[in-house]
Design a protein around this motif. Structure first.
Motif, short mmCIF file in Angstrom:
data_model
loop_
_atom_site.label_atom_id
_atom_site.label_comp_id
_atom_site.label_asym_id
_atom_site.label_seq_id
_atom_site.Cartn_x
_atom_site.Cartn_y
_atom_site.Cartn_z
N ARG A 64 2.20 6.70 6.84
CA ARG A 64 2.28 5.97 5.56
C ARG A 64 3.62 5.23 5.47
NH1 ARG A 64 0.50 10.55 1.30
NH2 ARG A 64 0.93 8.88 -0.18
N PHE A 65 3.71 4.31 4.55
CA PHE A 65 4.90 3.49 4.35
C PHE A 65 5.32 2.85 5.67
CE2 PHE A 65 9.45 2.71 3.19
CZ PHE A 65 9.17 1.84 2.16
N ASN A 67 4.55 8.56 -5.26
CA ASN A 67 3.23 8.91 -5.80
C ASN A 67 3.29 10.27 -6.49
OD1 ASN A 67 1.73 6.70 -5.05
ND2 ASN A 67 0.94 7.62 -3.18
N LYS A 123 10.15 -6.26 1.85
CA LYS A 123 9.13 -5.21 1.71
C LYS A 123 9.66 -4.03 0.89
CE LYS A 123 6.29 -6.27 5.69
NZ LYS A 123 5.49 -5.75 6.79
N LYS A 135 -4.39 6.92 -0.28
CA LYS A 135 -3.37 7.53 -1.16
C LYS A 135 -2.32 6.51 -1.58
CE LYS A 135 -3.61 12.40 0.07
NZ LYS A 135 -3.00 13.50 0.83
N ASP A 136 -2.07 5.55 -0.72
CA ASP A 136 -1.05 4.54 -1.04
C ASP A 136 -1.66 3.24 -1.54
OD1 ASP A 136 1.08 6.14 -0.57
OD2 ASP A 136 1.52 5.38 1.43
N LEU A 159 6.45 -2.10 -6.92
CA LEU A 159 5.18 -1.38 -7.07
C LEU A 159 5.41 0.07 -7.52
CD1 LEU A 159 3.42 -2.85 -3.91
CD2 LEU A 159 2.91 -3.39 -6.29
N LYS A 174 -1.94 1.94 -4.27
CA LYS A 174 -1.13 1.22 -5.27
C LYS A 174 -0.08 0.33 -4.61
CE LYS A 174 -1.71 4.55 -8.95
NZ LYS A 174 -1.17 5.76 -9.57
N TYR A 175 0.19 0.60 -3.36
CA TYR A 175 1.20 -0.21 -2.66
C TYR A 175 0.57 -1.32 -1.82
CZ TYR A 175 4.52 3.16 -4.28
OH TYR A 175 5.31 3.92 -5.11
N THR A 182 6.54 6.38 -0.12
CA THR A 182 5.40 6.13 -1.02
C THR A 182 4.81 7.46 -1.49
OG1 THR A 182 4.14 5.83 1.03
CG2 THR A 182 4.67 3.85 -0.23
N ARG A 194 -0.58 -4.21 -2.41
CA ARG A 194 -0.73 -5.38 -3.28
C ARG A 194 0.07 -6.55 -2.76
NH1 ARG A 194 -0.85 -3.41 -9.50
NH2 ARG A 194 -0.47 -5.63 -9.78
N LEU A 238 6.05 -0.34 7.75
CA LEU A 238 6.47 -1.71 7.42
C LEU A 238 6.44 -2.68 8.60
CD1 LEU A 238 9.54 -1.03 5.06
CD2 LEU A 238 7.11 -1.10 4.50
N HIS A 239 6.11 -2.17 9.79
CA HIS A 239 6.20 -3.02 10.96
C HIS A 239 4.85 -3.29 11.63
CE1 HIS A 239 10.38 -1.33 10.75
NE2 HIS A 239 10.55 -2.62 10.62
N GLY A 268 2.19 -4.99 10.30
CA GLY A 268 1.37 -5.95 9.57
C GLY A 268 2.00 -6.32 8.25
N PRO A 269 1.28 -7.14 7.47
CA PRO A 269 1.84 -7.59 6.20
C PRO A 269 2.03 -6.44 5.20
CG PRO A 269 -0.14 -8.83 6.80
CD PRO A 269 -0.06 -7.68 7.73
N GLY A 270 3.02 -6.58 4.34
CA GLY A 270 3.21 -5.65 3.22
C GLY A 270 3.46 -4.20 3.63
N ILE A 271 3.17 -3.33 2.69
CA ILE A 271 3.34 -1.89 2.91
C ILE A 271 2.00 -1.33 3.39
CG2 ILE A 271 3.80 0.32 1.79
CD1 ILE A 271 5.58 -1.37 -0.20
#
Lengths: 287, 675
Positions: free
Chosen positions: A14-15, B569, B601, A76-77, B608, A79-80, B565, A82, A17-18, A20-23
Motif C-alpha cells: 500500500r501507499f 485510515n 504525491k 482499503k485505500d 486526501l 479514498k486515496y 495510508t 483520487r 508511489l512509484h 504508476g499515477p497517484g497513490i
C-alpha cells in the motif's frame, strides 16, 4: 488447498508511489515467464509457494487469494485513489500527474494470472478504479489481449533485443515480445516503456542501438500511444531475498552486478532523446 | 507524584530551574551562554500569593535588559520568581488581540466598574504595567545614549516610541504589534506560567498591511529569535524544547469558509528559512484551504523543523460543538502547548491536567487472581474494564482535590471573568473544562487483541503462560519478539482494532462523561500524551512485548512499520466525539528524501488524508542513519531538529532515552532490525 480461481500473491504494497499515477496499491503476483539474471524480485519468479528463512525463522513467499479477498485488501485505500481527471486514456505524459491512483499489478509477470484476475478487474472497472499493469510482455498474446480490455495503463519492459541473447540470457522469445509490444502500442492504451540498464546485459552498444531504433519506429507512429521512456538503473536491493531463498535451496544464482555509471545512463538517455527528436520524454529512474 | 507537584510549585524548584539555566553544561551550552545571562542576579522570591500586590511587586523588581542592535526588546529576569501555594492555570494561549488593538488607556476604561472585583483587579494590573513601562522607557533612554552607531540608536528610539504608544494608542504596524506580544508574553513567563502559546497570530495581525514580503519575513524571524531567547528557561523539566510556544495559523470560520492570509504563509516561510525548534507552528487544515498553503506547510515540514503540526478542522470543530462549545467559539479554537483544542480567549481550561494510563489497567488485569479464571475474551474485557475503573476513579478523585492559584494576569486576558465577577482560579472564564491525556492506549489495544487471537482463537498461548512471561518481564528475548510480532494491531485499519478502540473509549465515556469539576466544567480526553516515557517507567510489562519501564506507545502510531495510508485510515476511523477530542495525534517518521522526491504525491496524500478524517498529524522528518550518526557524533549535528511528543527539539540535547526511542522508531519505520 483449493487453488482454482485463486491468485498467488507474494505481497500487497500500500501507499506505493512509484508504480504508476497517484497513490497506489501494488499487487505482486507470483510467477514469471523470464529468468533475468539481474532480477531484484526473486521471490516472484516461481509460480508456487516457496519457503525462505528470515532471522532464523522459516516463512513462505506466496499466499492464495480469492478475488473477493484481494478486492477487500486492495480497496482499503480507495479514498486515496483520487485524481483530477475521469478520462483515463490520456495521450500526453504531462497528464499522468492528473490521473488517479489505483491498483498496479506487478510481479513476477502480472499477466500470467490475468484470467484468474478477470472477476476482480470487472469489479474494479465497474467502480472506475484505475488499473495499471507492469509487464515484460513475454506472455501469450491472449493474456495481453485480456489485459488490454481491463488495464488503463501499462508499464512495458524493454530488455534484450537480440534473438539469441534474449533466449539464452533471460529465456524469452524475442518474436513473441515484439509481436506483443506492437499489439500493446497499437491498442490505444497509454504505455510507458521501461528499460532496465544492467551492466553486461542490457547496456551493450548493440543492445542500446537496437532499443533506440525500435523506440524510434514507434515514436514516429502516430497511432501509438507511447507516453514516456524510463531508464531504470540497476540496483542490488534484492540480494537479501536471494540469500533468504538460498537457505531453502531455491536454486537461484545471486546476481553479480557489474554496475552502470551515471554517465552511461545519461548518454543513453541523450541518444534516445536525440533520435526521437524529443517527441517523447525520456527519464532516468533510480531506485 | 504529589510530592513532585508540591516541589514544582515551591520556590526551591524555581531556584533549581534558574540555577540549571545558568550552569548548563550540555552540548549546546555555548549557544545559550552567549545569550547574555544575568549571572550576577540574586534569586528573589515574591510572596503575597496570587494577589495583584504580588504582581505589582514583581514588576517593580524585574531587572530590565535592553540590548543594542535588536529589532525587538524582550527579557526575563530569571532570578526573580513567584512563590505560590496552588497550581497556576497555564498551558494556554492568551488572546493578545486585546493588547494590540487597544491602548492601556482604553483597557482601563473598560474596567471602571468599582462594584466588580475583577474590573478593579484588571485596573490594578494595568496600573502596575503602566508603572513598569515607565521604568522600561527610562532604561531604553539610557541605553540609547550608549548606542554605538546611528542605526542602533534609531532602533532604540523606535522601541521607545512603541512602549510609549502603549499608553494611548493601538498598535499601528506589524513590528509594533509583535513587540507588544513579546512584552506581555514575557510577563506570563515572568509570573511563573509555563507552556504559554501565542495564539492565532495570522488572524490577529490581519489588519497590518504587508508592503515588503521579504522584510516581513525578516521581522517574523527576529520575532522567532526573541521568543527563542530564553529557550532553556522556558523549557519544561523533562526535555529542552518543551516550551509550549505555539503559533496557530489558518482555520475554518463559522460560515464554513477557510480563513488564511499572507501572514499564514509568511509565518511558515519564516520558519522554513530560519530553522529553530521553538516557537512551533500549528496549521489548522481543511478541505477548503488552498493547495498552495498546504504545499507551503509541507515544504516547511520537509526541512525537518518538526512543524507545522496539522490539525483537521473537519473533525475537531464538530467534536468541540458536540461537547458543548458554541459553534463560533469552536471555530476559533487554538491548542494548549501541544495539541489539546480549546476556545481562544474564553477559556481557563487545564488540558493536560492528568493522564489516563490505559496500560496500567492491563498490568492490573493480568496480575489479578481473576485473570486465570477468564473463560473467554468478554471475561478478559470485563476484567480489564474493572481495572481501568480503578485508574479512572483515582484520576477523578485527584481532579477534585485541585486548587488553583489566583491569577490576575490571565484573568485580565480571559473573557467571562468580568461578567462572572470571578478570577480564572475561581471559575470566571466562559469555559472551565478540564482535559486529560492518554497513555499506553496502543499497548492496551495490542495486549487485548493478542489475548483474543493468540489465546482464545489460535490457542498459541494460555493465560497462565502469558501471565508468567509478563511477570518475569520477558526473560526470554525470543519469546518477547514473538509476542511483539503477534500483538502488532494498533494502527491497522481492521474492524476488530477499531471495535476494541471503540469499546475502550465508550467505557471511559460511561465512567467520566458525567464528571463536573467545581466550576461546572466537564472532562475531555484524548489518546495522545506527553507522558509515554515517564509513565512507561512506572508501568510493568504489557502483553505486547513491551518490558517493564520501557516507553509506552507514542500517540497514534504503529508498533511495527505501517503504510501511511493505513495509519491515517485507522486514525480516521476512530470516533472522536463523546469528549474524546483532547489531542489525538497521528505521529510518523518520514525521510526528507522521500517527501522531496515524491512531493506532489505526498501533498495529494495530505489533501486526501484531510478528507479521510485524521484528527491531528505530525511528522518526524529524519532517518535512522541521521539519528544514529548524531548520537555518535553530537558535535557534528548540533542543529538536527526532531519532533518529540508535541514539540520540536535539538536531537543532541534530548535525554538519551528519548534519543534511543526515536532511533528505534525510525528503524522500525524503515523496516530495519532494531536489535
Amino acid at each position: 488447498m483449493e487453488r482454482k480461481g485463486k491468485i498467488l500473491i507474494t505481497n500487497i504494497q500500500r501507499f506505493s508511489l512509484h508504480d504508476g499515477p497517484g497513490i497506489r496499491t501494488t499487487v505482486f503476483l507470483k510467477g514469471c515467464s523470464l529468468r533475468c539474471p539481474w532480477c531484484s524480485n526473486p521471490e516472484n519468479l516461481d509460480c508456487n509457494i516457496q519457503p525462505y528463512i528470515e532471522n532464523g525463522v522459516e516463512k513462505f513467499y506466496g499466499r492464495y487469494y480469492t478475488c473477493e479477498e484481494l478486492y477487500q485488501e486492495i480497496m482499503k485505500d480507495r479514498k486515496y485513489y483520487r485524481g483530477n481527471i475521469k478520462e483515463y486514456c490520456i495521450r500526453n505524459e504531462e497528464n499522468i500527474a492528473d490521473l488517479p491512483g489505483g491498483i498496479t499489478f506487478s510481479g513476477g509477470e502480472s499477466l500470467l494470472q490475468i484470467e484468474a484476475l478477470v472477476p476482480l478487474c470487472e469489479k474494479l472497472k465497474e467502480e472506475h478504479i484505475h488499473m495499471t499493469s507492469e509487464t515484460c510482455l513475454f506472455v501469450p498474446q491472449s493474456s495481453l489481449e485480456l489485459a488490454i480490455c481491463y488495464m488503463d495503463f501499462f508499464y512495458a519492459d524493454l530488455k534484450i533485443l537480440n534473438v539469441k541473447q534474449c533466449q539464452e540470457i533471460i529465456g524469452g522469445s524475442l518474436e513473441l515480445y515484439l509481436s506483443n509490444l506492437n499489439l500493446l502500442l497499437h491498442s490505444g492504451k497509454p504505455v510507458v516503456i521501461r528499460i532496465p540498464v544492467i551492466g553486461g546485459f542490457t547496456d551493450t552498444r548493440d543492445n542500446m542501438e537496437r532499443a533506440i531504433q525500435l523506440i524510434c519506429e514507434y515514436a514516429n507512429d502516430e497511432k501509438v500511444n507511447l507516453l514516456k521512456i524510463e531508464l531504470i538503473k540497476e540496483h542490488n536491493l534484492g540480494i537479501s531475498k536471494y540469500q533468504s531463498l538460498a537457505m531453502c535451496n531455491a536454486g537461484y544464482k545471486t546476481p553479480e552486478y557489474k554496475g552502470v555509471s551515471d554517465e552511461v545512463i545519461e548518454l543513453y538517455k541523450e541518444k534516445i532523446a536525440e533520435k526521437i527528436k524529443e517527441k517523447i520524454p525520456v527519464d532516468v529512474c533510480k531506485i | 507524584m504529589m510530592i513532585k507537584n508540591v516541589l514544582v510549585r515551591s520556590p526551591l524548584f524555581h531556584y533549581y530551574k534558574a540555577y540549571k539555566y545558568y550552569k548548563r553544561q550540555d552540548i549546546r551550552a555555548d549557544v545559550y551562554q552567549n545569550s547574555e545571562l544575568n549571572k550576577k542576579r540574586k534569586m528573589v522570591g515574591i510572596c503575597t500569593n496570587g494577589s495583584v500586590r504580588q504582581f505589582e511587586k514583581l514588576l517593580k523588581k524585574i531587572s530590565i535588559t535592553i540590548r543594542n542592535g535588536q529589532r525587538f526588546q524582550n527579557w526575563i529576569d530569571t532570578g526573580i520568581f513567584y512563590c505560590r501555594k496552588n497550581v497556576l492555570i497555564q498551558n494556554t494561549s492568551p488572546d493578545y488581540r486585546k493588547v494590540i488593538d487597544y491602548s492601556l488607556k482604553e483597557l482601563k476604561m473598560e474596567n471602571t466598574d468599582e462594584s466588580n472585583a475583577i474590573c478593579m483587579q484588571n485596573r490594578q494590573v494595568l496600573l502596575a504595567v503602566e508603572q513598569y513601562i515607565v521604568r522600561i522607557m527610562s532604561e531604553i533612554r539610557s541605553k540609547t545614549g550608549t548606542a554605538e552607531c546611528a542605526s542602533e540608536k534609531k532602533r532604540l528610539e523606535q522601541t521607545y516610541i512603541y512602549f510609549k504608544r502603549m499608553y494611548n494608542e493601538k498598535a499601528e504596524s506589524l513590528e509594533e504589534a509583535l513587540q507588544r506580544i513579546l512584552f506581555w508574553s514575557d510577563m506570563f513567563w515572568q509570573t511563573g506560567h509555563m507552556l504559554m502559546g501565542l495564539g492565532r497570530l495570522d488572524m490577529i495581525l490581519d489588519r497590518f498591511e504587508i508592503s515588503d514580503r521579504e522584510n516581513t519575513i525578516k521581522i517574523i524571524q527576529d520575532f522567532y529569535d526573541s521568543l527563542h531567547r530564553y529557550y532553556p528557561f522556558k523549557s519544561g523539566d523533562e526535555a529542552l524544547g518543551d516550551t509550549g510556544q505555539i503559533i496557530i495559523l489558518g482555520g475554518e470560520a463559522e460560515d464554513g469558509s477557510y480563513f488564511y492570509n499572507e501572514y499564514t504563509y509568511l509565518f511558515i516561510e519564516a520558519l522554513k528559512k530560519h530553522k529553530i525548534p521553538d516557537p512551533k507552528l500549528l496549521l489548522r487544515v481543511s478541505d477548503k484551504m488552498p493547495d498552495e498553503l498546504l504545499a507551503c506547510a509541507l515544504k516547511c515540514i520537509a526541512t525537518g523543523v518538526g512543524s507545522p503540526l496539522l490539525a483537521n478542522d473537519k473533525i475537531i470543530i464538530p467534536s468541540m460543538t458536540e461537547f458543548g462549545y458554541q459553534k463560533e467559539d469552536a471555530c476559533n479554537y487554538v491548542v494548549s502547548a501541544c495539541w489539546e483544542p480549546f476556545v481562544y480567549g474564553k477559556s481557563a481550561e487545564v488540558n493536560n491536567i492528568r493522564s489516563i494510563n490505559y496500560a496500567k489497567a492491563i498490568t492490573g488485569m493480568y496480575q489479578s487472581t481473576l485473570f486465570l479464571k477468564c473463560r473467554n475474551y468478554e471475561d478478559i474485557l470485563k476484567l480489564y474494564f474493572e481495572n481501568l475503573d480503578i485508574v479512572l476513579e483515582e484520576m477523578l478523585l485527584s481532579l477534585d482535590r485541585l486548587e488553583w492559584e489566583r491569577d490576575p494576569l490571565l484573568t485580565f486576558f480571559t473573557d467571562g471573568c468580568i461578567e462572572n465577577g470571578k478570577d480564572v482560579s475561581e471559575g470566571g472564564a466562559v469555559y472551565t473544562n478540564y482535559g486529560v491525556l492518554g497513555d499506553g492506549f496502543g499497548n492496551t489495544v495490542n495486549s487485548l487483541l493478542f489475548i483474543k487471537d493468540s489465546v482464545y482463537r489460535d490457542g498459541i498461548y494460555t493465560l497462565e503462560k502469558i501471565r508468567e512471561i509478563c511477570i518475569s518481564d520477558y526473560v526470554k528475548e525470543e519469546e518477547r519478539k514473538k509476542i511483539a510480532r503477534l500483538s502488532n494491531y494498533y494502527g491497522k485499519d481492521e474492524e476488530e482494532v477499531w471495535q476494541t478502540v471503540k469499546r475502550i473509549k465508550e467505557h471511559v465515556f460511561n465512567k467520566c462523561g458525567f464528571y463536573r469539576n467545581k466550576f461546572g466544567g466537564r472532562l475531555k480526553w484524548g489518546v495522545s500524551s506527553s507522558n509515554y516515557m515517564i509513565n512507561g517507567k512506572n508501568t510493568a510489562a504489557t502483553l505486547d512485548g513491551r518490558r517493564a519501564g520501557e516507553p509506552l506507545n507514542v500517540h497514534i502510531s504503529g508498533s511495527g512499520p505501517l503504510p501511511y495510508t493505513e495509519l491515517i485510515n485507522f486514525a480516521s476511523g476512530i470516533e472522536y466525539s463523546n469528549h474524546g477530542f483532547n489531542g489525538n495525534v497521528v505521529d510518523f517518521i518520514v525521510s526528507q528524501n522521500f517527501i522531496d522526491s515524491n512531493f506532489e504525491k505526498f501533498l495529494n496524500f495530505l489533501k486526501l488524508s484531510i478528507l479521510n478524517g485524521f484528527f491531528e498529524m505530525q511528522m518526524n522528518v529524519v532517518n535512522s542513519g541521521q539519528l544514529i550518526e548524531a548520537k555518535r557524533n553530537p558535535k557534528e549535528h548540533l542543529d538536527l531538529i526532531v519532533r518529540v511528543w508535541g514539540f520540536s527539539a535539538y536531537f543532541v540535547e534530548l535525554p538519551e532515552e528519548y534519543q534511543n526511542l526515536l532511533i528505534k522508531r525510525a528503524l522500525i519505520s524503515e523496516e530495519k532490525d532494531v536489535g
